[in-house]
Design an enzyme around this catalytic site. Structure first.
Site, PDB file in Angstrom:
ATOM      1  N   ASP A 171      40.728 197.344  52.977  1.00  0.00           N
ATOM      2  CA  ASP A 171      40.149 196.386  52.048  1.00  0.00           C
ATOM      3  C   ASP A 171      39.016 197.000  51.236  1.00  0.00           C
TER       4      ASP A 171
ATOM      5  N   CYS B 292      40.427 180.241  56.188  1.00  0.00           N
ATOM      6  CA  CYS B 292      41.425 179.219  56.537  1.00  0.00           C
ATOM      7  C   CYS B 292      42.628 179.886  57.175  1.00  0.00           C
TER       8      CYS B 292
ATOM      9  N   CYS C 223      54.618 176.465  55.589  1.00  0.00           N
ATOM     10  CA  CYS C 223      53.298 176.842  55.052  1.00  0.00           C
ATOM     11  C   CYS C 223      53.033 176.126  53.722  1.00  0.00           C
TER      12      CYS C 223
ATOM     13  N   CYS D 150      62.719 177.831  55.481  1.00  0.00           N
ATOM     14  CA  CYS D 150      61.455 177.251  55.988  1.00  0.00           C
ATOM     15  C   CYS D 150      60.456 177.068  54.844  1.00  0.00           C
TER      16      CYS D 150
ATOM     17  N   CYS E  50      42.701 178.254  47.087  1.00  0.00           N
ATOM     18  CA  CYS E  50      42.790 178.584  48.519  1.00  0.00           C
ATOM     19  C   CYS E  50      41.424 178.390  49.189  1.00  0.00           C
TER      20      CYS E  50
HETATM   21  C1  B12 Z   1      42.137 189.278  47.429  1.00  0.00           C
HETATM   22  C2  B12 Z   1      42.484 189.040  48.882  1.00  0.00           C
HETATM   23  C3  B12 Z   1      42.460 187.725  49.336  1.00  0.00           C
HETATM   24  C4  B12 Z   1      42.372 186.531  48.401  1.00  0.00           C
HETATM   25  C5  B12 Z   1      43.749 186.315  47.730  1.00  0.00           C
HETATM   26  C6  B12 Z   1      44.904 186.302  48.757  1.00  0.00           C
HETATM   27  C7  B12 Z   1      46.293 186.514  48.192  1.00  0.00           C
HETATM   28  N1  B12 Z   1      47.282 185.931  48.838  1.00  0.00           N
HETATM   29  O1  B12 Z   1      46.471 187.228  47.197  1.00  0.00           O
HETATM   30  C8  B12 Z   1      41.912 185.403  49.358  1.00  0.00           C
HETATM   31  C9  B12 Z   1      40.391 185.317  49.366  1.00  0.00           C
HETATM   32  C10 B12 Z   1      42.465 184.016  49.071  1.00  0.00           C
HETATM   33  C11 B12 Z   1      42.379 185.977  50.702  1.00  0.00           C
HETATM   34  C12 B12 Z   1      42.614 185.180  51.802  1.00  0.00           C
HETATM   35  C13 B12 Z   1      43.019 185.698  53.030  1.00  0.00           C
HETATM   36  N2  B12 Z   1      43.104 186.994  53.386  1.00  0.00           N
HETATM   37 CO1  B12 Z   1      42.941 188.465  52.119  1.00  0.00          CO
HETATM   38  N3  B12 Z   1      42.952 189.978  51.013  1.00  0.00           N
HETATM   39  C14 B12 Z   1      42.800 190.118  49.736  1.00  0.00           C
HETATM   40  C15 B12 Z   1      42.965 191.597  49.342  1.00  0.00           C
HETATM   41  C16 B12 Z   1      41.573 192.219  49.190  1.00  0.00           C
HETATM   42  C17 B12 Z   1      43.793 191.839  48.069  1.00  0.00           C
HETATM   43  C18 B12 Z   1      45.096 191.027  48.015  1.00  0.00           C
HETATM   44  C19 B12 Z   1      45.714 191.039  46.638  1.00  0.00           C
HETATM   45  O2  B12 Z   1      45.726 192.055  45.968  1.00  0.00           O
HETATM   46  N4  B12 Z   1      46.227 189.885  46.207  1.00  0.00           N
HETATM   47  C20 B12 Z   1      46.944 189.751  44.971  1.00  0.00           C
HETATM   48  C21 B12 Z   1      48.420 189.545  45.309  1.00  0.00           C
HETATM   49  C22 B12 Z   1      49.220 189.383  44.015  1.00  0.00           C
HETATM   50  O3  B12 Z   1      48.817 190.736  45.923  1.00  0.00           O
HETATM   51  P1  B12 Z   1      49.623 190.761  47.329  1.00  0.00           P
HETATM   52  O4  B12 Z   1      49.173 189.670  48.201  1.00  0.00           O
HETATM   53  O5  B12 Z   1      49.562 192.157  47.828  1.00  0.00           O
HETATM   54  O6  B12 Z   1      51.088 190.364  46.771  1.00  0.00           O
HETATM   55  C23 B12 Z   1      52.140 191.231  46.679  1.00  0.00           C
HETATM   56  C24 B12 Z   1      53.482 190.534  46.711  1.00  0.00           C
HETATM   57  O7  B12 Z   1      53.458 189.422  45.903  1.00  0.00           O
HETATM   58  C25 B12 Z   1      54.360 191.642  46.231  1.00  0.00           C
HETATM   59  N5  B12 Z   1      55.493 191.314  45.394  1.00  0.00           N
HETATM   60  C26 B12 Z   1      55.527 191.419  44.072  1.00  0.00           C
HETATM   61  N6  B12 Z   1      56.746 191.174  43.594  1.00  0.00           N
HETATM   62  C27 B12 Z   1      57.513 190.927  44.664  1.00  0.00           C
HETATM   63  C28 B12 Z   1      58.857 190.611  44.751  1.00  0.00           C
HETATM   64  C29 B12 Z   1      59.387 190.338  46.007  1.00  0.00           C
HETATM   65  C30 B12 Z   1      60.826 190.008  46.115  1.00  0.00           C
HETATM   66  C31 B12 Z   1      58.553 190.382  47.162  1.00  0.00           C
HETATM   67  C32 B12 Z   1      59.065 190.049  48.517  1.00  0.00           C
HETATM   68  C33 B12 Z   1      57.186 190.726  47.061  1.00  0.00           C
HETATM   69  C34 B12 Z   1      56.703 191.007  45.798  1.00  0.00           C
HETATM   70  O8  B12 Z   1      53.551 192.501  45.454  1.00  0.00           O
HETATM   71  C35 B12 Z   1      52.253 191.956  45.352  1.00  0.00           C
HETATM   72  C36 B12 Z   1      51.312 193.097  45.099  1.00  0.00           C
HETATM   73  O9  B12 Z   1      51.271 193.951  46.227  1.00  0.00           O
HETATM   74  C37 B12 Z   1      43.724 192.165  50.599  1.00  0.00           C
HETATM   75  C38 B12 Z   1      43.449 193.624  50.948  1.00  0.00           C
HETATM   76  C39 B12 Z   1      44.159 194.562  49.981  1.00  0.00           C
HETATM   77  N7  B12 Z   1      43.432 195.472  49.404  1.00  0.00           N
HETATM   78  O10 B12 Z   1      45.345 194.436  49.747  1.00  0.00           O
HETATM   79  C40 B12 Z   1      43.267 191.203  51.729  1.00  0.00           C
HETATM   80  C41 B12 Z   1      44.300 190.832  52.792  1.00  0.00           C
HETATM   81  C42 B12 Z   1      45.580 190.503  52.095  1.00  0.00           C
HETATM   82  N8  B12 Z   1      43.744 189.606  53.370  1.00  0.00           N
HETATM   83  C43 B12 Z   1      43.949 189.457  54.637  1.00  0.00           C
HETATM   84  C44 B12 Z   1      43.585 188.312  55.390  1.00  0.00           C
HETATM   85  C45 B12 Z   1      43.552 188.467  56.896  1.00  0.00           C
HETATM   86  C46 B12 Z   1      43.270 187.096  54.746  1.00  0.00           C
HETATM   87  C47 B12 Z   1      43.128 185.700  55.381  1.00  0.00           C
HETATM   88  C48 B12 Z   1      44.067 185.447  56.541  1.00  0.00           C
HETATM   89  C49 B12 Z   1      41.657 185.468  55.824  1.00  0.00           C
HETATM   90  C50 B12 Z   1      41.395 184.030  56.280  1.00  0.00           C
HETATM   91  N9  B12 Z   1      41.815 183.639  57.462  1.00  0.00           N
HETATM   92  O11 B12 Z   1      40.771 183.281  55.583  1.00  0.00           O
HETATM   93  C51 B12 Z   1      43.427 184.787  54.160  1.00  0.00           C
HETATM   94  C52 B12 Z   1      44.933 184.509  54.053  1.00  0.00           C
HETATM   95  C53 B12 Z   1      45.300 183.644  52.898  1.00  0.00           C
HETATM   96  C54 B12 Z   1      46.743 183.928  52.442  1.00  0.00           C
HETATM   97  N10 B12 Z   1      47.658 183.022  52.730  1.00  0.00           N
HETATM   98  O12 B12 Z   1      46.962 184.984  51.834  1.00  0.00           O
HETATM   99  C55 B12 Z   1      44.727 190.649  55.209  1.00  0.00           C
HETATM  100  C56 B12 Z   1      46.196 190.238  55.405  1.00  0.00           C
HETATM  101  C57 B12 Z   1      46.914 190.882  56.577  1.00  0.00           C
HETATM  102  C58 B12 Z   1      48.364 190.451  56.600  1.00  0.00           C
HETATM  103  N11 B12 Z   1      48.957 190.472  57.787  1.00  0.00           N
HETATM  104  O13 B12 Z   1      48.969 190.106  55.617  1.00  0.00           O
HETATM  105  C59 B12 Z   1      44.490 191.745  54.062  1.00  0.00           C
HETATM  106  C60 B12 Z   1      45.628 192.726  53.882  1.00  0.00           C
HETATM  107  C61 B12 Z   1      43.174 192.472  54.439  1.00  0.00           C
HETATM  108  C62 B12 Z   1      43.376 193.517  55.535  1.00  0.00           C
HETATM  109  N12 B12 Z   1      43.029 194.763  55.266  1.00  0.00           N
HETATM  110  O14 B12 Z   1      43.845 193.226  56.603  1.00  0.00           O
HETATM  111  N13 B12 Z   1      42.560 187.321  50.627  1.00  0.00           N
HETATM  112  S1  SF4 Z   2      44.704 179.929  53.710  1.00  0.00           S
HETATM  113 FE1  SF4 Z   2      44.621 177.666  53.776  1.00  0.00          FE
HETATM  114  S2  SF4 Z   2      44.158 177.024  51.691  1.00  0.00           S
HETATM  115 FE2  SF4 Z   2      44.756 179.201  51.605  1.00  0.00          FE
HETATM  116  S3  SF4 Z   2      46.932 179.139  51.150  1.00  0.00           S
HETATM  117 FE3  SF4 Z   2      46.770 179.175  53.385  1.00  0.00          FE
HETATM  118  S4  SF4 Z   2      46.740 177.001  54.006  1.00  0.00           S
HETATM  119 FE4  SF4 Z   2      46.348 177.066  51.808  1.00  0.00          FE
HETATM  120  S1  SF4 Z   3      55.707 182.303  55.866  1.00  0.00           S
HETATM  121 FE1  SF4 Z   3      55.914 180.127  55.500  1.00  0.00          FE
HETATM  122  S2  SF4 Z   3      58.044 179.870  54.887  1.00  0.00           S
HETATM  123 FE2  SF4 Z   3      57.897 181.882  55.862  1.00  0.00          FE
HETATM  124  S3  SF4 Z   3      58.424 181.506  57.990  1.00  0.00           S
HETATM  125 FE3  SF4 Z   3      56.185 181.380  57.844  1.00  0.00          FE
HETATM  126  S4  SF4 Z   3      55.758 179.191  57.523  1.00  0.00           S
HETATM  127 FE4  SF4 Z   3      57.950 179.504  57.109  1.00  0.00          FE
END
Ligand code: B12
Ligand code: SF4
Ligand code: SF4
Length: 388
Positions: free
Chosen positions: A140, A253, A201, A198, A226
């Site tokens: 990160d 969360c 979520c 499913c 979020c």
């Molecule tokens: C910014 C960030 C956040 C933001 C945005 C989250 C998000 N979903 O984007 C916020 C603050 C909301 C957040 C929350 C959380 N985060 Co965070 N976060 C990050 C961070 C720093 C960057 C993520 C990012 O670039 N997001 C932008 C999106 C677009 O990128 P992406 O998620 O990688 O999405 C990819 C896919 O969409 C894929 N994709 C694109 N096209 C396609 C097509 C297909 C077919 C498929 C399948 C995929 C695909 O490519 C995208 C780019 O890689 C990473 C660390 C890192 N440097 O990667 C940690 C990270 C993702 N977070 C982490 C964690 C633990 C959390 C939380 C659980 C913390 C909490 N309990 O509150 C929550 C989970 C929320 C959730 N449901 O994601 C962990 C996740 C571990 C894991 N097992 O996935 C990471 C990896 C940190 C770490 N080093 O462990 N986070």
């Molecule tokens: S972390 Fe909580 S608020 Fe964020 S996407 Fe998941 S359920 Fe929604």
């Molecule tokens: S990520 Fe969401 S849709 Fe996929 S198995 Fe888990 S709860 Fe179901």
């Protein structure tokens, strides 16, 4: 694959060393460009990153697509996962008077825990090769698409909740990446999407932040909605229309992970890392006690933990929202004191919370504060609540 000399290939040694250090998951990705950068750019263009401006810095965006911008000599990436769940189940108490802190933040700050282990791993890999190794560790901490790398390294798939999920370990693990100037045979990308039909979520997310998969199959999140973003990354007032959906989540969360069938308590791994075990004093505290924290108490509460990122003002803002959602008259004394806090962010949210609780004591406190309040944003909150 066996090397010509009968010794195991380096990739096997690396896996063994990573496992010995406690990483439950390990995979190897090549240094090639990400196929998902176009998606990432579209995500930014939609504004889904909110105030997380660091995600949109143009130089850092290109480096996310091509690791060579971060380390010119990179030839492979070791991607690791470290389990962080302290107990299986451990569902949130159904008690609105206490605060819930996301599991990832209940132990020691994971950035330092994972990074130290990655640096140890680099040293151990060095011992297997005859020339000086160049290695850089990221948790990160750099412009990297860590989940994309983990997917390419065969660790798991992107769930509809956007988490990287392992079929037998769920998603309660941190990711880390070790960039090496060493050519190692990469793993094959994770081949399947196990989400199927499913939608648990998507249905459970209280703020509608999860938008489902796009036409290409990528899971989309509007991070601005979020709760994790709102309670940690977002610095200013929480949009009023989202406050009630936050409930008693005061830092991060876990809802979309709790409901995921791959995180069923029967499947998940409990962390073996002492530093990641939940600290006793962190989760499940009475909100009214948390609301009383001054800088010294906050310093003690958050020391060494990822909670620090939120700062005292942001944390108490979240606590005030949770007290408003609890809605009990028992919250009034703590909220009235918070109306006099030095931070306008705290005063404004305390005003909102008093409006939710209602009653004559709350009303009198709001009126009295309006007489002396000078901050325009707090005045606006006070006036809105008095108008109700
Ligand atoms: C910014 C960030 C956040 C933001 C945005 C989250 C998000 N979903 O984007 C916020 C603050 C909301 C957040 C929350 C959380 N985060 Co965070 N976060 C990050 C961070 C720093 C960057 C993520 C990012 O670039 N997001 C932008 C999106 C677009 O990128 P992406 O998620 O990688 O999405 C990819 C896919 O969409 C894929 N994709 C694109 N096209 C396609 C097509 C297909 C077919 C498929 C399948 C995929 C695909 O490519 C995208 C780019 O890689 C990473 C660390 C890192 N440097 O990667 C940690 C990270 C993702 N977070 C982490 C964690 C633990 C959390 C939380 C659980 C913390 C909490 N309990 O509150 C929550 C989970 C929320 C959730 N449901 O994601 C962990 C996740 C571990 C894991 N097992 O996935 C990471 C990896 C940190 C770490 N080093 O462990 N986070
Ligand atoms: S972390 Fe909580 S608020 Fe964020 S996407 Fe998941 S359920 Fe929604
Ligand atoms: S990520 Fe969401 S849709 Fe996929 S198995 Fe888990 S709860 Fe179901």
């Amino acid at each position: 694959m066996q090397s010509p000399f009968g010794t195991p290939p380096l990739s096997d040694n690396i896996r063994a060393e990573a496992r010995a250090l406690g990483f439950g998951l390990v995979g190897i990705a090549g240094p090639d460009r990400s196929k998902h950068l176009a998606f990432y750019r579209r995500w930014l263009n939609e504004g889904y990153n909110g105030e997380m401006g660091y995600l949109a810095r143009p130089d850092a965006v290109s480096r996310r697509g091509d690791l060579r911008g971060t380390m010119a000599q990179v030839r492979s990436v070791v991607v690791v996962g470290l389990d962080y769940l302290s107990e299986a189940g451990g569902e949130e108490p159904n008690d609105a008077s206490v605060g819930v802190i996301a599991r990832y933040a209940r132990g020691r700050d994971y950035h330092s825990v994972v990074k130290m282990k990655l640096l140890d791993l680099a040293e151990r890999i060095q011992a297997h090769i005859a020339r000086p190794l160049m290695a850089r560790a990221y948790v990160d901490t750099g412009p990297m698409l860590e989940r994309d790398l983990a997917h390419r390294a065969g660790i798991g798939w992107f769930g509809k909740n956007t988490m990287l999920i392992h079929p037998r370990r769920g998603s309660w693990f941190f990711l880390g990446a070790l960039l090496l100037d060493l050519e190692i045979e990469p793993d094959t990308p994770f081949p399947v999407d196990h989400c199927g039909t499913c939608t648990s979520c998507l249905d459970a997310c209280p703020t509608g932040a999860l938008l489902g998969r796009d036409d290409d199959g990528a899971p989309v999140m509007d991070a601005r909605r979020c709760i994790s973003y709102l309670t940690i990354e977002h610095r200013g007032p929480i949009p009023r229309e989202l406050r009630s959906a936050i409930g008693n989540r005061i830092y991060g969360c876990d809802i979309c992970q709790d409901v995921c069938p791959f995180n069923s308590p029967k499947l998940v791994e409990i962390t073996k890392e002492p530093d990641l075990k939940a600290r006793d004093h962190v989760d499940g505290q009475l909100l009214i006690n948390l609301m009383e924290m001054d800088e010294v108490a906050w310093d003690n509460f958050s020391r060494g933990s990822a909670l620090r990122r939120g700062k005292r003002a942001g944390f108490l803002r979240n606590v005030a929202v949770a007290l408003g959602n609890w809605g009990s008259p028992a919250a009034v004394p703590a909220l009235v004191r918070a109306l006099g806090d030095g931070e306008s962010l705290v005063r404004g949210h305390a005003a909102w919370a008093l409006g939710r609780v209602g009653g004559s004591a709350a009303h009198a406190a709001l009126s009295a504060r309006l007489e002396v309040e000078v901050d325009s944003s707090v005045r606006a909150e006070l006036e809105l609540e008095l108008d109700h």
